[in-house]
Design an enzyme around this catalytic site. Structure first.
Site, PDB file in Angstrom:
ATOM      1  N   GLU A 428     -44.070 -25.936 -31.672  1.00  0.00           N
ATOM      2  CA  GLU A 428     -43.019 -26.961 -31.695  1.00  0.00           C
ATOM      3  C   GLU A 428     -42.189 -26.935 -30.420  1.00  0.00           C
ATOM      4  OE1 GLU A 428     -40.802 -26.562 -35.352  1.00  0.00           O
ATOM      5  OE2 GLU A 428     -42.563 -27.040 -36.561  1.00  0.00           O
ATOM      6  N   GLU A 504     -49.055 -25.289 -39.326  1.00  0.00           N
ATOM      7  CA  GLU A 504     -47.944 -24.702 -40.092  1.00  0.00           C
ATOM      8  C   GLU A 504     -47.696 -25.633 -41.273  1.00  0.00           C
ATOM      9  OE1 GLU A 504     -44.695 -23.148 -37.653  1.00  0.00           O
ATOM     10  OE2 GLU A 504     -43.331 -23.792 -39.235  1.00  0.00           O
TER      11      GLU A 504
HETATM   12  C1  GAL Z   1     -40.916 -24.693 -38.292  1.00  0.00           C
HETATM   13  C2  GAL Z   1     -40.948 -23.606 -37.231  1.00  0.00           C
HETATM   14  C3  GAL Z   1     -40.901 -22.225 -37.842  1.00  0.00           C
HETATM   15  C4  GAL Z   1     -39.829 -22.174 -38.881  1.00  0.00           C
HETATM   16  C5  GAL Z   1     -40.116 -23.205 -39.927  1.00  0.00           C
HETATM   17  C6  GAL Z   1     -39.176 -23.209 -41.105  1.00  0.00           C
HETATM   18  O1  GAL Z   1     -40.512 -25.890 -37.792  1.00  0.00           O
HETATM   19  O2  GAL Z   1     -42.100 -23.711 -36.463  1.00  0.00           O
HETATM   20  O3  GAL Z   1     -40.644 -21.284 -36.847  1.00  0.00           O
HETATM   21  O4  GAL Z   1     -38.614 -22.417 -38.259  1.00  0.00           O
HETATM   22  O5  GAL Z   1     -40.037 -24.472 -39.322  1.00  0.00           O
HETATM   23  O6  GAL Z   1     -39.515 -24.237 -41.993  1.00  0.00           O
END
Ligand code: GAL
Length: 812
Positions: A428, A504
Site C-alpha cells: 500500500e 491482503e
Molecule cells: C492494511 C495494511 C496493514 C494493516 C491493515 C489493517 O491496509 O496493509 O498493514 O494496517 O490494513 O486492516
C-alpha cells in the site's frame, strides 16, 4: 559408551572437522552488555561497560515495558484508513518504549589470518557497528540482514576484539510495534582468503518433472583472482543420500560465479504437504588446496502462474490459503525464538494455512528455514513505504539511497529457499497513486528479476482506481489487491495479467471469548469495553468478513487465493480502537490472539481450509446469566454441510450451508436460539444425511480449579526451547469458566525458567515478563523455557479462590 558407537561418533565428528576446517561460524549470543540511552565513547576499546546490564542476544529492549500512552502518542491522519483529519492515535505501536538510542557491547576472538565477517540478521534500527573503536558498517533498515567484512579491524593477535553496536529508533517511524535492539542473531564467520561470500550461491531447478529434475548451482567466490578453481559438489537427497555429483575446474572470469549443472532422477518434489529438502555440498579447491566447504539447502519444485487459470505448484492447481503476519512474537516481543516460530506455524498448519506473507518486511531467516521444513509457501515483502512517507520518520528517508541495497540483500538471502514462491515489492505504498509511481515499481521489480529470474513479483495495492488507471498494476507480474473484493472482477477484466491475488484480505476484528448482541455484520463497531465481537461479523470500513474471500476463491478460477490480515494478533494497530482509546495497544485482526490462543475464527478457516481434519466448533460460550429467555445466536463452524442444534435436548432444527447469503455458504447459524443454562449439543451430518460428529458445550458452574495444557511434553536442554502452557479456569467438571478474569500467578522450579505470559486482551497492561497475569475470558498462556541441563521443569500456577495447578515438563 559402547565401543562401536564411540568409533562411529568419532568418525562422524572427524569428518565434520575436516569438512569445516576452512570455515567457522559462530553465533554471538552471550556475554553482551546493554545500555539504553546515549553513551559517549561507547565504541572505544577502553570504555567501561561494567555497570551496563548483561543480556543475551536476541534481545528486545522495549518488550519489558512499561506500557504508557505517551510512549508512542501520535497526532496523525491515517490516510490508508481513509482518514482526512489528524487525530490523537494511542497504542499505535503497542505503547512500549522502543523509541530512543541503545548500545550493545561484547568481546570476541577471531583468527587474524582469516577473513572475518559479521552477519546481523536484523538490528532495530539505524545500526552503527564498531570493531575495536572503528566503524565497520552502517545499516539503517531494522528488518534487513546485512554483513560487514571486519578483517582489517581485528587485533593482530586476534584476541579480545571489542564489538559495539549503536541503535536508534526515531519516534513515528512505524505503524506497528517494531521491537528494539539486537532482536535477531549476530553471526561471526571466519573463512580462508578464497571463500564463498555470505549468500554466495544461487541454485535453480530449470527443469522439474517426475522422472528427473535439472539443478543449476552458481557459486560466487571471493578473492579467487586467476587461481585454478575446482569445485566438487554432491547433491544429497532428503535422506542424506548422494544422488548426484560433479567435479568441475576452471577460472572465475570477470567475477562471474562458477556454474555447475546436475540431474536428479525421480526427485522428491517440495510442496507444503511434502516439504522435501535437498542439499548441495560443495568443496572448493584453489590450486589443488581445499579452501572452503559450503552447503546450500534447496528444494525441487515448479511454480507457474497461468493467465485465467491461476497458480500451479508442481503442475497442480491450488489457491493460496495464506496469512499475513507481523514479525513480533506477542509477549516475547520481536526477539527471535525458533521454538516460538515453530509453535505459531504448528497452529497455522493445523488450520490448513499453507502460505505466509511477511508483512511488511524482511523476515527472520529462522522463519524462512522453518517454512522450508514445515511446508509453507512464502511471499516475502520488504517495504511498507517507498519514497513517499506513511510515517514521518519511516523508510522514505532512506529509500533513494538504500532501496536497491536492501532488495539485493533480501533476494540473495532467500532466493534458494523453495518455500519462497513470490516477492512483493511493497505494501500500500502511497507512490502507487503518483503519476510516475509505476517507474519506481518497475525499478524494484527489475531488481527482483535480475537477482532471481525464477519468481514473479507482486505488490499489495489498495488504491484500485489509481493503479488500474495509471499503469501501475498492469506493470507487475502479479497484481495483488488489499481488500476491495468487490473490484476483483473489474481488475481481472481490465488488467493484462488476467489473474488477481488477494495480497491482503479480510481484516475481520474480534476479541477471544467476547460476544456482542445482536450478531450482525458491522463496520467499525465500537463498544464501551473496547472489545470486538467473536461472532466474526465485524470489520473495518475498508475490510470485510472472511466469507467473502472464501467465495472469491471458490467461484473464480483466476483468483490466486489470499493472505488474511492476520494470522496472529500483534502489538500495535488496535483498530477500531486506535483513536484516543488507550489502553488498547494490540491488534484484534488476528485469527489467533496475542497469547497464541485460537479465536473462534480459527475454526471457520479450518473448516474451509483443512480438508483432512474434521472441524466442529460451537460459539458462543453458554454462560449468559441475565439473558435467560432471550436470543443468543448459536453459530457452528464445520466442514460438514449440515448440523442440528439441541439446547437442553430441544431441537432447533437442522441447518445446511446454502446460498442465501455469503455467510450461509460457510457457517451454520441459529439466530433464534434462546438462552437457558444447560447444554448445547450439535450433531453434524455429511452430504448423505449420515450423522458424523457430535459436540457439546455446557454452562459452567462456579470456578473451581486451574487446568493446564502444555504444547510440549519434553524440551531440549538448550536454554532456548519453549513450552506454551494454556491456563484454563474451570468448574469442578472441567468446563471453562468463560468470563473469569482473575489474577493468576506462576512459579517455575527445576530444569528451566519462566519466560512470559499473555492473555490476548488488547486492553490489558499486565507486563508480559512478570510471573503473573489476569485471565481473559477464563484463559491465558504462560511460556516456560528449558534450561541448559537435563531434568524436570515444574510449573506451579495459583490464583485466589481456585485449587492450584501443576505441570511437569521433561528437559533432556
Ligand atoms: C492494511 C495494511 C496493514 C494493516 C491493515 C489493517 O491496509 O496493509 O498493514 O494496517 O490494513 O486492516
Amino acid at each position: 559408551m559402547h565401543i562401536r558407537k564411540f568409533f562411529l561418533l568419532a568418525t562422524i565428528l572427524c569428518s565434520v572437522c575436516s569438512l569445516n576446517a576452512q570455515r567457522h561460524e559462530q553465533l554471538l549470543e552471550t556475554g553482551w552488555k546493554f545500555h539504553k540511552g546515549e553513551a559517549n565513547g561507547a565504541e572505544t576499546i577502553s570504555f567501561n561497560d561494567s555497570q551496563w546490564e548483561s543480556v543475551c542476544i536476541p534481545h528486545d529492549w522495549a518488550i519489558y515495558g512499561p506500557f504508557d500512552r505517551n510512549n508512542d502518542l501520535q497526532n496523525v491522519a491515517i490516510t490508508q484508513n481513509l482518514e482526512k483529519q489528524a487525530s490523537v492515535k494511542t497504542g499505535r505501536t503497542g505503547g512500549l518504549p522502543y523509541v530512543g538510542v541503545g548500545w550493545y557491547r561484547t568481546r570476541f576472538d577471531a583468527d587474524p589470518d582469516k577473513k572475518t565477517t559479521l552477519v546481523f540478521d536484523g538490528a532495530m534500527s539505524e545500526a552503527r557497528v564498531y570493531v575495536n573503536g572503528k566503524e565497520a558498517c552502517f545499516w539503517p533498515f531494522g528488518y534487513n540482514s546485512f554483513h560487514c567484512d571486519i578483517t582489517e579491524l581485528l587485533h593482530k593477535e586476534g584476541k579480545d576484539n571489542v564489538l559495539a553496536v549503536r541503535l536508534e529508533n526515531r519516534p513515528q517511524s512505524s505503524r506497528w510495534y517494531p521491537g528494539a535492539g539486537l532482536y535477531r542473531n549476530v553471526h561471526l564467520i571466519t573463512a580462508e582468503k578464497i571463500h564463498v561470500p555470505v549468500w554466495g550461491t544461487q541454485i535453480t531447478t530449470p527443469h522439474v518433472a517426475n522422472d528427473y529434475a535439472s539443478v543449476c548451482l552458481r557459486t560466487s567466490l571471493q578473492n579467487a583472482g586467476k587461481e585454478e578453481i575446482t569445485i566438487e559438489t554432491e547433491i544429497l537427497d532428503p535422506n542424506g543420500k548422494r544422488v548426484s555429483f560433479k567435479k568441475n575446474s576452471g577460472r572465475i572470469n570477470h567475477r562471474q560465479p562458477f556454474t555447475q549443472n546436475f540431474i536428479v532422477e525421480n526427485p522428491q518434489l517440495w510442496s507444503p504437504e511434502t516439504p522435501f529438502l535437498y542439499q548441495a555440498v560443495s568443496k572448493i579447491y584453489a590450486n589443488g588446496e581445499l579452501t572452503d566447504t559450503y552447503t546450500t539447502r534447496f528444494g525441487i519444485r515448479s511454480i507457474e502462474f497461468v493467465a485465467d487459470k491461476g497458480f500451479f505448484l508442481n503442475g497442480q492447481h491450488r489457491k493460496f490459503q495464506g496469512v499475513c503476519n507481523h514479525h513480533d512474537l506477542g509477549p516475547l516481543g520481536a526477539a527471535i525464538n525458533v521454538s516460538a516460530l515453530r509453535h505459531q506455524l504448528t497452529l497455522l498448519k493445523d488450520m490448513g494455512c499453507d502460505a505466509i506473507r511477511t508483512a511488511h518486511n524482511m523476515p527472520a531467516p529462522e522463519l524462512v528455514r522453518l517454512c522450508d521444513e514445515m511446508g509453507f509457501m512464502m511471499m516475502i515483502e520488504p517495504f511498507d513505504e517507498w519514497d513517499i512517507a506513511k510515517c514521518e520518520n519511516g523508510y522514505h528517508r532512506y529509500f533513494n539511497e538504500w532501496a536497491e541495497k536492501d532488495m539485493v540483500n533480501m533476494l540473495r538471502q532467500y532466493r534458494n529457499n523453495p518455500c519462497v514462491v513470490m516477492w512483493s515489492i511493497g505494501n500500500e505504498v502511497p507512490t502507487q497513486c503518483s503519476s510516475e509511481g509505476y517507474k519506481v515499481a518497475k525499478f524494484l521489480q527489475d531488481i527482483c528479476h535480475r537477482e532471481d529470474p525464477t519468481r514473479p513479483v507482486t505488490c499489495g495495492m489498495d488504491q484500485v482506481s489509481c493503479v488500474l488507471d495509471n499503469g501501475f498494476a498492469a506493470m507487475l507480474d502479479i497484481p495483488g489487491f488489499n481488500y476491495r473484493a468487490h473490484r476483483y472482477e473489474e481488475a481481472y477484466q481490465r488488467l493484462p495479467q488476467n489473474l488477481v491475488l488477494g495480497s491482503e484480505t479480510s481484516s475481520t476484528v474480534s476479541s477471544r471469548g467476547v460476544y456482542k448482541f445482536p450478531a450482525e455484520r458491522k463496520a467499525d463497531a465500537k463498544y464501551e469495553d473496547h472489545q470486538s465481537s467473536s461472532y466474526d461479523l465485524e470489520y473495518c470500513s475498508w475490510s470485510n468478513i472472511p466469507d467473502i474471500d472464501f467465495a472469491l476463491a471458490d467461484d473464480y478460477q483466476w483468483t490466486l487465493g489470499q493472505f488474511v490480515w492476520t494470522g496472529f494478533d500483534y502489538l500495535g494497530e488496535p483498530s477500531p480502537y486506535d483513536t484516543d482509546a488507550w489502553p488498547n495497544h494490540s491488534s484484534m485482526f488476528g485469527i489467533i490472539d496475542l497469547a497464541s490462543l485460537p479465536k473462534d475464527r480459527y475454526y471457520l478457516y479450518r473448516s474451509v481450509w483443512n480438508k483432512q481434519a474434521e472441524t466442529l466448533h460451537i460459539l458462543p460460550h453458554w454462560n449468559w446469566e441475565g439473558r435467560e429467555g432471550k436470543e443468543v445466536p448459536v453459530f457452528v463452524y464445520t466442514n460438514y454441510p449440515t448440523a442440528e442444534l439441541f439446547i437442553n435436548g430441544k431441537s432447533y432444527g437442522k441447518q445446511t450451508k446454502n446460498n442465501q447469503s455469503v455467510e450461509n455458504r460457510y457457517r451454520l447459524m441459529w439466530h433464534n436460539a434462546i438462552y437457558e443454562p444447560g447444554e448445547v449439543k450439535v450433531v453434524a451430518y455429511d452430504e448423505h444425511g449420515t450423522a458424523k460428529a457430535e459436540k457439546i458445550i455446557r454452562t459452567a458452574g462456579k470456578p473451581h480449579h486451574i487446568e493446564l495444557v502444555s504444547s510440549r511434553q519434553s524440551l531440549t536442554a538448550d536454554g532456548k526451547e519453549l513450552a506454551y502452557v494454556t491456563v484454563r479456569v474451570v468448574d469442578k467438571d472441567g468446563n471453562l469458566c468463560p468470563t473469569d478474569m482473575r489474577l493468576v500467578k506462576f512459579k517455575v522450579k527445576g530444569a528451566g525458567s519462566y519466560k512470559a505470559s499473555a492473555n490476548g486482551d488488547p486492553t490489558c497492561l499486565d507486563l508480559f515478563h512478570l510471573p503473573q497475569m489476569h485471565a481473559f475470558n477464563g484463559m491465558l498462556t504462560t511460556i516456560v523455557q528449558s534450561g541448559k541441563e537435563a531434568g524436570v521443569l515444574e510449573l506451579q500456577v495459583t490464583a485466589k479462590g481456585l485449587k492450584s495447578g501443576k505441570i511437569q515438563i521433561e528437559v533432556k
